[in-house]
Design a protein around this motif. Structure first.
Motif, mmCIF file in Angstrom:
data_model
loop_
_atom_site.group_PDB
_atom_site.id
_atom_site.type_symbol
_atom_site.label_atom_id
_atom_site.label_comp_id
_atom_site.label_asym_id
_atom_site.label_seq_id
_atom_site.Cartn_x
_atom_site.Cartn_y
_atom_site.Cartn_z
ATOM 1 N N ALA A 6 -1.602 -6.205 12.076
ATOM 2 C CA ALA A 6 -1.286 -4.805 11.782
ATOM 3 C C ALA A 6 0.222 -4.569 11.841
ATOM 4 O O ALA A 6 0.791 -3.875 10.992
ATOM 5 N N LEU A 7 0.874 -5.192 12.826
ATOM 6 C CA LEU A 7 2.331 -5.019 12.977
ATOM 7 C C LEU A 7 3.080 -5.633 11.801
ATOM 8 O O LEU A 7 3.964 -4.999 11.207
ATOM 9 N N ILE A 8 2.716 -6.871 11.431
ATOM 10 C CA ILE A 8 3.403 -7.552 10.330
ATOM 11 C C ILE A 8 3.151 -6.816 9.018
ATOM 12 O O ILE A 8 4.063 -6.611 8.211
ATOM 13 N N SER A 9 1.910 -6.354 8.826
ATOM 14 C CA SER A 9 1.599 -5.617 7.615
ATOM 15 C C SER A 9 2.428 -4.329 7.547
ATOM 16 O O SER A 9 3.006 -3.999 6.510
ATOM 17 N N GLY A 10 2.511 -3.607 8.676
ATOM 18 C CA GLY A 10 3.320 -2.382 8.723
ATOM 19 C C GLY A 10 4.781 -2.663 8.431
ATOM 20 O O GLY A 10 5.437 -1.953 7.664
ATOM 21 N N LEU A 11 5.295 -3.738 9.031
ATOM 22 C CA LEU A 11 6.694 -4.132 8.826
ATOM 23 C C LEU A 11 6.991 -4.418 7.356
ATOM 24 O O LEU A 11 7.955 -3.905 6.783
ATOM 25 N N LEU A 12 6.134 -5.252 6.742
ATOM 26 C CA LEU A 12 6.338 -5.617 5.338
ATOM 27 C C LEU A 12 6.230 -4.383 4.452
ATOM 28 O O LEU A 12 6.981 -4.206 3.493
ATOM 29 N N PHE A 13 5.267 -3.510 4.786
ATOM 30 C CA PHE A 13 5.059 -2.295 4.006
ATOM 31 C C PHE A 13 6.303 -1.407 4.074
ATOM 32 O O PHE A 13 6.804 -0.921 3.049
#
Lengths: 153, 135
Positions: A6-13
């Motif tokens: 969730a954190l990596i996805s949020g960061l990339l987003f």
């Protein structure tokens, strides 16, 4: 459920919204204001954002995720897929989309860019997000009441 | 001209990657309005930070991190009153219509959902009409 994902996805987003220019209200308005086509100042860039995003999401969904769902495989780090089950097009969907579009056209901001812009600490962006949260909250309350009325009636 | 289209494309690829990662890894749709609403209003019983909260923190870190390496400044383009009205409409509309640009426009269209294709066409049309009249 993996919070690292969730954190990596949020960061990339968030990074994607900044890199693409989608977080810039001026650029979004430059795309939505089609009268600028007349003098050549219209900015088609946001079509590229959507093409890029769909260019990754659509093929990977149909080639990787959908076959996994079909085979009964779980997500890599969670128990099940949470996909929307509603299929019918109703008045709420259409009215919601119309109102959303009006707000988007006025401010040049949708929820992702609005939240990402909180990182600038600009009070006007914070004000927009507060108004957005109030709108979400009021709609949630209204929907819950409507469901209760429907259930008791 | 090419450079002005390359970055939007690269940013779009990152957004698509982020969204499919959340689906493949955690089985979730990357709809920002829904995730944000869950992060704020539905945190009952969760130990520590819920996953929507973690996602929102990631969004802020991604945006803030980019700012460290860039001198770009984005500014609000309208007055305070239209800004507040627009914020309310974006909140009400995304909640009532079950999604925003990310949930319908990317994840929904990416799964060829009829509801999302229709919603996206409607909000792009109403957004264009509004922006053309207002700006």
């Amino acid at each position: 459920m993996n919070k690292g994902v969730a954190l990596i996805s949020g960061l990339l987003f968030g990074l994607g919204l900044m890199v693409s220019g989608m977080a810039d209200p001026d650029k979004v308005i430059g795309f939505l204001d089609v009268s600028r086509m007349a003098d050549g100042s219209w900015d088609p860039a946001l079509m590229m954002v959507m093409s890029g995003a769909l260019g990754v999401y659509l093929p990977l969904y149909f080639l990787v995720v959908k076959p996994r769902i079909f085979n009964g495989d779980k997500p890599l780090f969670a128990d099940k897929y949470h996909l929307p089950t509603v299929k019918t097009v109703d008045g709420k969907l259409i009215l919601g989309a119309i109102l959303f579009g009006v707000g988007w056209g006025v401010a040049g901001m949708c929820p992702g860019p609005a939240i990402v812009n909180l990182s600038s600490f600009d009070p006007l962006f914070i004000l927009f997000v507060i108004a957005m949260v109030v709108g979400q909250f009021l709609t949630k309350v209204w929907r819950t009441r409507q469901q209760q009325t429907a259930a008791s009636g | 001209m090419i450079a002005s289209l390359i970055w939007p494309l690269v940013g779009g690829l990152l957004i698509g990657l982020a969204a499919i990662l959340l689906l493949l890894g955690n089985g979730r749709i990357a709809g920002i309005s829904g995730i944000f609403s869950q992060a704020l209003f539905e945190n009952k019983g969760a130990k520590g930070l819920s996953w929507p909260m973690v996602f929102v923190i990631g969004l802020l870190l991604g945006g803030g991190g980019y700012r460290l390496f860039s001198d770009q400044v984005f500014t609000v383009q309208v007055g305070i009153v239209p800004l507040i009205i627009a914020g309310l409409l974006v909140g009400v509309g995304s909640s009532l219509g079950s999604g925003c640009t990310s949930g319908h426009g990317i994840c929904g269209i990416g799964r060829l959902s009829k509801r999302s294709i229709i919603a996206t066409c409607v909000f792009i049309a109403s957004g264009m009409l509004t922006a053309t009249i207002v700006h």
